[in-house]
Design a protein around this motif. Structure first.
Motif, short mmCIF file in Angstrom:
data_model
loop_
_atom_site.label_atom_id
_atom_site.label_comp_id
_atom_site.label_asym_id
_atom_site.label_seq_id
_atom_site.Cartn_x
_atom_site.Cartn_y
_atom_site.Cartn_z
N LEU A 39 0.83 -1.21 0.00
CA LEU A 39 0.00 0.00 0.00
C LEU A 39 0.86 1.25 0.00
O LEU A 39 0.62 2.19 -0.75
CB LEU A 39 -0.93 0.02 1.21
CG LEU A 39 -2.12 -0.93 1.21
CD1 LEU A 39 -2.89 -0.81 2.53
CD2 LEU A 39 -3.03 -0.67 0.05
N VAL A 40 1.89 1.25 0.86
CA VAL A 40 2.80 2.39 0.92
C VAL A 40 3.50 2.58 -0.42
O VAL A 40 3.59 3.70 -0.93
CB VAL A 40 3.83 2.20 2.06
CG1 VAL A 40 4.92 3.25 1.99
CG2 VAL A 40 3.13 2.24 3.41
N HIS A 41 3.96 1.49 -0.99
CA HIS A 41 4.67 1.57 -2.28
C HIS A 41 3.77 2.15 -3.37
O HIS A 41 4.22 2.95 -4.19
CB HIS A 41 5.16 0.18 -2.70
CG HIS A 41 5.91 0.19 -3.99
ND1 HIS A 41 7.17 0.72 -4.11
CD2 HIS A 41 5.57 -0.24 -5.22
CE1 HIS A 41 7.58 0.61 -5.35
NE2 HIS A 41 6.61 0.02 -6.06
N SER A 42 2.49 1.80 -3.37
CA SER A 42 1.58 2.31 -4.39
C SER A 42 1.37 3.82 -4.26
O SER A 42 1.10 4.50 -5.24
CB SER A 42 0.23 1.59 -4.33
OG SER A 42 -0.49 1.96 -3.17
N LEU A 43 1.51 4.35 -3.05
CA LEU A 43 1.33 5.79 -2.83
C LEU A 43 2.65 6.55 -2.93
O LEU A 43 2.65 7.77 -3.10
CB LEU A 43 0.70 6.02 -1.46
CG LEU A 43 -0.69 5.43 -1.29
CD1 LEU A 43 -1.14 5.59 0.15
CD2 LEU A 43 -1.68 6.07 -2.23
N GLU A 44 3.76 5.85 -2.82
CA GLU A 44 5.08 6.48 -2.82
C GLU A 44 5.41 7.11 -4.16
O GLU A 44 6.25 7.98 -4.25
CB GLU A 44 6.13 5.42 -2.45
CG GLU A 44 7.49 5.97 -2.12
CD GLU A 44 8.40 6.07 -3.33
OE1 GLU A 44 9.33 6.87 -3.29
OE2 GLU A 44 8.16 5.35 -4.32
N LYS A 45 4.70 6.72 -5.21
CA LYS A 45 4.99 7.22 -6.55
C LYS A 45 4.53 8.65 -6.76
O LYS A 45 4.79 9.25 -7.78
CB LYS A 45 4.33 6.30 -7.58
CG LYS A 45 4.88 4.90 -7.53
CD LYS A 45 4.11 3.98 -8.44
CE LYS A 45 4.61 2.55 -8.26
NZ LYS A 45 3.80 1.60 -8.98
N PRO A 49 5.93 13.11 -2.67
CA PRO A 49 5.18 12.15 -1.86
C PRO A 49 4.88 12.67 -0.45
O PRO A 49 5.78 13.08 0.26
CB PRO A 49 6.11 10.94 -1.82
CG PRO A 49 7.47 11.50 -2.01
CD PRO A 49 7.32 12.73 -2.86
N ASP A 50 3.65 12.71 -0.11
CA ASP A 50 3.24 12.98 1.27
C ASP A 50 2.46 11.73 1.68
O ASP A 50 1.23 11.71 1.67
CB ASP A 50 2.38 14.23 1.37
CG ASP A 50 2.03 14.57 2.81
OD1 ASP A 50 2.36 13.76 3.71
OD2 ASP A 50 1.41 15.61 3.04
N ILE A 51 3.20 10.70 1.99
CA ILE A 51 2.61 9.38 2.17
C ILE A 51 1.68 9.33 3.38
O ILE A 51 0.63 8.70 3.32
CB ILE A 51 3.72 8.32 2.25
CG1 ILE A 51 4.48 8.30 0.93
CG2 ILE A 51 3.14 6.94 2.55
CD1 ILE A 51 5.71 7.44 0.92
#
Length: 85
Positions: A39-45, A49-51
């Motif tokens: 999940l984190v990786h999908s948002l890290e792009k 990034p403000d994860i």
């Protein structure tokens, strides 16, 4: 705040979130049959990034979907004659 570290793209990313968000994210990951790291990786792009914020929004959207709540945009009408008077 609970601080967790994930390895994404070969680097460590630290994220601080409130415990209820982590609990919801763990449930979401389980329902999607994935890991928190994915999940984190999908948002890290995102750029930039403000994860932490993106994870909070992901939780809110998930809860709203489960509850059947749909937001509709509200745009108040603009009356130019009254705008600055």
């Amino acid at each position: 705040m609970d601080y967790r570290t994930f390895k994404v793209a070969g680097r460590d990313i630290g994220i601080a979130l409130e415990e209820p968000f982590w609990e919801c994210l763990e449930d979401l990951a389980a329902r999607r049959r994935t890991s928190l790291g994915n999940l984190v990786h999908s948002l890290e792009k995102r750029d930039p990034p403000d994860i932490a914020s993106a994870l909070r929004v992901l939780v809110i959207k998930d809860i709203m979907e489960i509850a059947g709540i749909e937001l509709t945009p509200f745009r108040p009408s603009c009356e130019p004659a009254k705008k600055y008077h």
